[in-house]
Design an enzyme around this catalytic site. Structure first.
Site, PDB file in Angstrom:
ATOM      1  N   SER A 104      -1.632   0.616   1.542  1.00 35.67           N
ATOM      2  CA  SER A 104      -1.815   2.019   1.927  1.00 35.67           C
ATOM      3  C   SER A 104      -2.370   2.867   0.794  1.00 35.67           C
ATOM      4  CB  SER A 104      -0.482   2.620   2.374  1.00 35.67           C
ATOM      5  OG  SER A 104       0.197   1.750   3.232  1.00 35.67           O
ATOM      6  N   ASP A 127      -3.994  -0.939  -8.956  1.00 33.54           N
ATOM      7  CA  ASP A 127      -3.143  -1.744  -8.081  1.00 33.54           C
ATOM      8  C   ASP A 127      -3.445  -1.294  -6.660  1.00 33.54           C
ATOM      9  OD1 ASP A 127      -1.142  -2.844  -6.550  1.00 33.54           O
ATOM     10  OD2 ASP A 127       0.520  -1.916  -7.630  1.00 33.54           O
ATOM     11  N   GLY A 155       0.956 -13.260  -2.191  1.00 35.78           N
ATOM     12  CA  GLY A 155       0.329 -11.967  -2.467  1.00 35.78           C
ATOM     13  C   GLY A 155       0.231 -11.719  -3.968  1.00 35.78           C
ATOM     14  N   MET A 156      -0.947 -11.264  -4.400  1.00 34.09           N
ATOM     15  CA  MET A 156      -1.165 -11.076  -5.838  1.00 34.09           C
ATOM     16  C   MET A 156      -0.248 -10.009  -6.425  1.00 34.09           C
ATOM     17  SD  MET A 156      -3.102 -13.272  -7.143  1.00 34.09           S
ATOM     18  CE  MET A 156      -3.338 -12.500  -8.740  1.00 34.09           C
ATOM     19  N   ASP A 157       0.126  -9.002  -5.636  1.00 37.61           N
ATOM     20  CA  ASP A 157       1.058  -7.992  -6.154  1.00 37.61           C
ATOM     21  C   ASP A 157       2.410  -8.633  -6.453  1.00 37.61           C
ATOM     22  OD1 ASP A 157       1.443  -8.407  -3.412  1.00 37.61           O
ATOM     23  OD2 ASP A 157       1.823  -6.295  -2.952  1.00 37.61           O
ATOM     24  N   THR A 161      17.163  13.472  15.836  1.00 33.31           N
ATOM     25  CA  THR A 161      16.325  12.264  15.861  1.00 33.31           C
ATOM     26  C   THR A 161      15.801  11.936  14.465  1.00 33.31           C
ATOM     27  OG1 THR A 161      15.656  12.792  18.111  1.00 33.31           O
ATOM     28  CG2 THR A 161      14.281  11.223  16.903  1.00 33.31           C
TER      29      THR A 161
HETATM   30  N1  LIG Z   1       3.312   9.989  -4.962  1.00 24.85           N
HETATM   31  C1  LIG Z   1       3.378   9.173  -3.914  1.00 24.85           C
HETATM   32  N2  LIG Z   1       2.259   8.931  -3.176  1.00 24.85           N
HETATM   33  C2  LIG Z   1       2.292   8.115  -2.129  1.00 24.85           C
HETATM   34  N3  LIG Z   1       3.412   7.480  -1.719  1.00 24.85           N
HETATM   35  C3  LIG Z   1       4.545   7.680  -2.398  1.00 24.85           C
HETATM   36  C4  LIG Z   1       4.591   8.514  -3.534  1.00 24.85           C
HETATM   37  N4  LIG Z   1       5.851   8.497  -4.026  1.00 24.85           N
HETATM   38  C5  LIG Z   1       6.576   7.696  -3.192  1.00 24.85           C
HETATM   39  N5  LIG Z   1       5.808   7.208  -2.216  1.00 24.85           N
HETATM   40  C6  LIG Z   1       6.268   6.310  -1.137  1.00 24.85           C
HETATM   41  O1  LIG Z   1       5.902   5.009  -1.502  1.00 24.85           O
HETATM   42  C7  LIG Z   1       5.620   4.226  -0.340  1.00 24.85           C
HETATM   43  C8  LIG Z   1       4.388   3.380  -0.611  1.00 24.85           C
HETATM   44  O2  LIG Z   1       4.687   2.545  -1.702  1.00 24.85           O
HETATM   45  P1  LIG Z   1       3.586   1.755  -2.522  1.00 24.85           P
HETATM   46  O3  LIG Z   1       2.596   2.708  -3.069  1.00 24.85           O
HETATM   47  O4  LIG Z   1       4.327   0.879  -3.443  1.00 24.85           O
HETATM   48  O5  LIG Z   1       2.911   0.954  -1.310  1.00 24.85           O
HETATM   49  P2  LIG Z   1       1.644   0.037  -1.278  1.00 24.85           P
HETATM   50  O6  LIG Z   1       1.378  -0.541  -2.632  1.00 24.85           O
HETATM   51  O7  LIG Z   1       0.523   0.722  -0.596  1.00 24.85           O
HETATM   52  O8  LIG Z   1       2.205  -1.064  -0.324  1.00 24.85           O
HETATM   53  P3  LIG Z   1       2.344  -2.644  -0.549  1.00 24.85           P
HETATM   54  O9  LIG Z   1       2.752  -2.834  -1.986  1.00 24.85           O
HETATM   55  O10 LIG Z   1       3.420  -3.069   0.393  1.00 24.85           O
HETATM   56  O11 LIG Z   1       1.011  -3.159  -0.236  1.00 24.85           O
HETATM   57  C9  LIG Z   1       5.463   5.188   0.822  1.00 24.85           C
HETATM   58  O12 LIG Z   1       6.543   4.986   1.732  1.00 24.85           O
HETATM   59  C10 LIG Z   1       5.604   6.571   0.197  1.00 24.85           C
HETATM   60  O13 LIG Z   1       6.458   7.373   0.973  1.00 24.85           O
HETATM   61  C1  LIG Z   2       3.165  -8.814   1.552  1.00 28.21           C
HETATM   62  C2  LIG Z   2       2.049  -7.934   1.030  1.00 28.21           C
HETATM   63  C3  LIG Z   2       1.298  -7.339   2.207  1.00 28.21           C
HETATM   64  C4  LIG Z   2       2.708  -6.800   0.264  1.00 28.21           C
HETATM   65  O1  LIG Z   2       1.795  -5.982  -0.366  1.00 28.21           O
HETATM   66  C5  LIG Z   2       1.113  -8.703   0.060  1.00 28.21           C
HETATM   67  O2  LIG Z   2       1.858  -9.255  -0.970  1.00 28.21           O
HETATM   68  C6  LIG Z   2       0.336  -9.764   0.780  1.00 28.21           C
HETATM   69  O3  LIG Z   2      -0.619  -9.485   1.451  1.00 28.21           O
HETATM   70  N1  LIG Z   2       0.776 -11.043   0.636  1.00 28.21           N
HETATM   71  C7  LIG Z   2       0.179 -12.197   1.265  1.00 28.21           C
HETATM   72  C8  LIG Z   2       1.189 -12.927   2.084  1.00 28.21           C
HETATM   73  C9  LIG Z   2       2.289 -13.545   1.234  1.00 28.21           C
HETATM   74  O4  LIG Z   2       2.616 -13.073   0.131  1.00 28.21           O
HETATM   75  O5  LIG Z   2       2.856 -14.545   1.707  1.00 28.21           O
HETATM   76  K   LIG Z   3       1.883  -2.717  -4.150  1.00 25.79           K
END
Ligand SMILES: Nc1ncnc2c1ncn2[C@@H]1O[C@H](COP(=O)(O)OP(=O)(O)OP(=O)(O)O)[C@@H](O)[C@H]1O
Ligand SMILES: CC(C)(CO)[C@@H](O)C(=O)NCCC(=O)O
Ligand SMILES: [K+]
Length: 249
Positions: free
Chosen positions: A10, A6, A100-102, A181
Site C-alpha cells: 500500500s 521499502d 517475500g523480500m520484506d 459499529t
Molecule cells: N504515516 C503513516 N502513513 C501511512 N500508514 C501509516 C502511517 N502510520 C501508521 N500507518 C498504518 O500502517 C499500516 C500500513 O503499514 P505498512 O506501511 O507497514 O504497510 P505496507 O508496507 O504497505 O504493507 P506490507 O508490508 O504488508 O506490504 C496502515 O494500516 C496504516 O494505518
Molecule cells: C506477505 C507480503 C504480501 C507482505 O508484504 C509479502 O511478503 C509477499 O508478497 N510475500 C510473498 C509470499 C510469501 O512470503 O510467502
Molecule cells: K512492508
C-alpha cells in the site's frame, strides 16, 4: 547520499541517509511513485550517489519505479534479490524465491541485531511473523490480513458497516466492548492483531524458552505494543536488512 525504499503493498517508505555514516537526512511514507519523487526532490541539498530498493510489488512496477528514479536523480537503483543464505541466515522456504523480500530482509536485520534466536512481527497491509533460530536457520512464518485488510473486508462484504477514517481513529482510545459499529469493528480488529502477536510469542517460547528477542515493526506496530511488552520496536528493521543485502560504496 543514498536513497532507500521499502515498497510495500500500500505504501512506499523512503529515507535518505549519508553514505559515510548512515545518518538519516530525511524520510517519509507515500502512496504513489509520483508522491515519492516529489518528496525526495523537495529534500534540500540532496545529491544522491546511490539507491537501494526492496519491493514486494510486481517486477513491472518495480522496474517502472527504477526507471523513474534513474531519470529524476540519475542514479541506478539496486533491487534486493532473494537468496538461499545471507549474513548467517538460511532461508527456510522450500522455494527460497517465494519468500517475500520484506520478510527476508526483516529476518536478516533482526538476526543481525539479536545475534541469536528471534521472532519478527511485521504489521502492515498484511500481518507477518517470521522465526529465526539461534544457528541462523529461518524456520518459516505466518501471513494474515493486517488491520487495513480486515477492516476493508468487513466494509466490503457487509451492507451496514460504514464509517469514516476520523471516527475510526477516535474509536481506538480504548479497547473495551464497542458501543457503536465503528468501535466494535476497529477494536475487534485490533484484538485480532494482538491475538496474532501473542500466539507468535507463545510459539517462540515453546521453541526457545526465554532465550529469544522479539522485534515489532510495520505501520501498525503501535497497536500491539502493549500486548507484547518484551518486544523491541524497530520501525526501520527492513532497512537494516536492506543495507546488508545491498551494500553500496
Ligand atoms: N504515516 C503513516 N502513513 C501511512 N500508514 C501509516 C502511517 N502510520 C501508521 N500507518 C498504518 O500502517 C499500516 C500500513 O503499514 P505498512 O506501511 O507497514 O504497510 P505496507 O508496507 O504497505 O504493507 P506490507 O508490508 O504488508 O506490504 C496502515 O494500516 C496504516 O494505518
Ligand atoms: C506477505 C507480503 C504480501 C507482505 O508484504 C509479502 O511478503 C509477499 O508478497 N510475500 C510473498 C509470499 C510469501 O512470503 O510467502
Ligand atoms: K512492508
Amino acid at each position: 547520499m543514498i536513497l532507500e525504499l521499502d515498497c510495500g503493498n500500500s505504501f512506499i517508505k523512503w529515507r535518505v541517509i549519508h553514505a559515510a555514516d548512515a545518518v538519516i537526512e530525511g524520510g517519509g511514507i507515500v502512496d504513489s511513485d509520483q508522491a515519492l519523487l516529489a518528496e525526495v526532490a523537495a529534500l534540500a541539498s540532496v545529491r544522491l550517489t546511490g539507491c537501494r530498493i526492496v519491493s514486494v510489488r510486481s517486477e513491472e512496477e518495480t522496474d517502472a519505479l527504477c526507471s523513474l528514479i534513474a531519470r529524476a536523480f540519475t542514479v541506478q537503483a539496486r533491487v534486493a534479490q532473494p537468496a538461499r543464505e545471507m549474513a548467517g541466515v538460511r532461508n527456510g522456504y522450500d522455494d527460497y524465491q517465494r519468500l517475500g523480500m520484506d520478510r527476508w530482509l526483516a529476518a536478516l536485520g533482526a538476526f543481525h541485531l539479536a545475534k541469536g534466536a528471534c521472532l519478527v512481527i511485521d504489521l502492515g497491509t498484511a500481518a507477518k511473523a517470521d522465526f529465526v533460530a539461534a544457528d541462523g536457520e529461518h524456520l518459516g512464518g505466518y501471513i494474515c490480513p493486517g488491520m487495513p485488510l480486515m477492516r476493508s473486508q468487513l466494509r466490503t462484504h457487509t451492507r451496514r458497516i460504514r464509517y469514516d477514517d476520523a471516527s475510526a481513529e477516535r474509536a481506538l482510545t480504548s479497547l473495551s466492548p464497542g458501543r457503536s459499529t465503528v468501535e466494535a469493528v476497529e477494536r475487534g480488529c485490533v484484538l485480532m492483531l494482538q491475538g496474532f502477536a501473542r500466539t507468535q510469542l507463545d510459539q517462540a517460547r515453546a521453541l526457545w524458552g526465554d532465550t529469544f528477542t522479539v522485534f515489532l515493526t510495520g505501520g501498525d506496530a503501535p497497536l500491539v505494543r502493549e500486548a507484547v511488552p518484551l518486544a523491541r520496536v524497530v520501525p526501520d528493521l527492513v532497512f537494516v536488512g536492506l543495507a546488508m543485502a545491498c551494500p553500496l560504496d
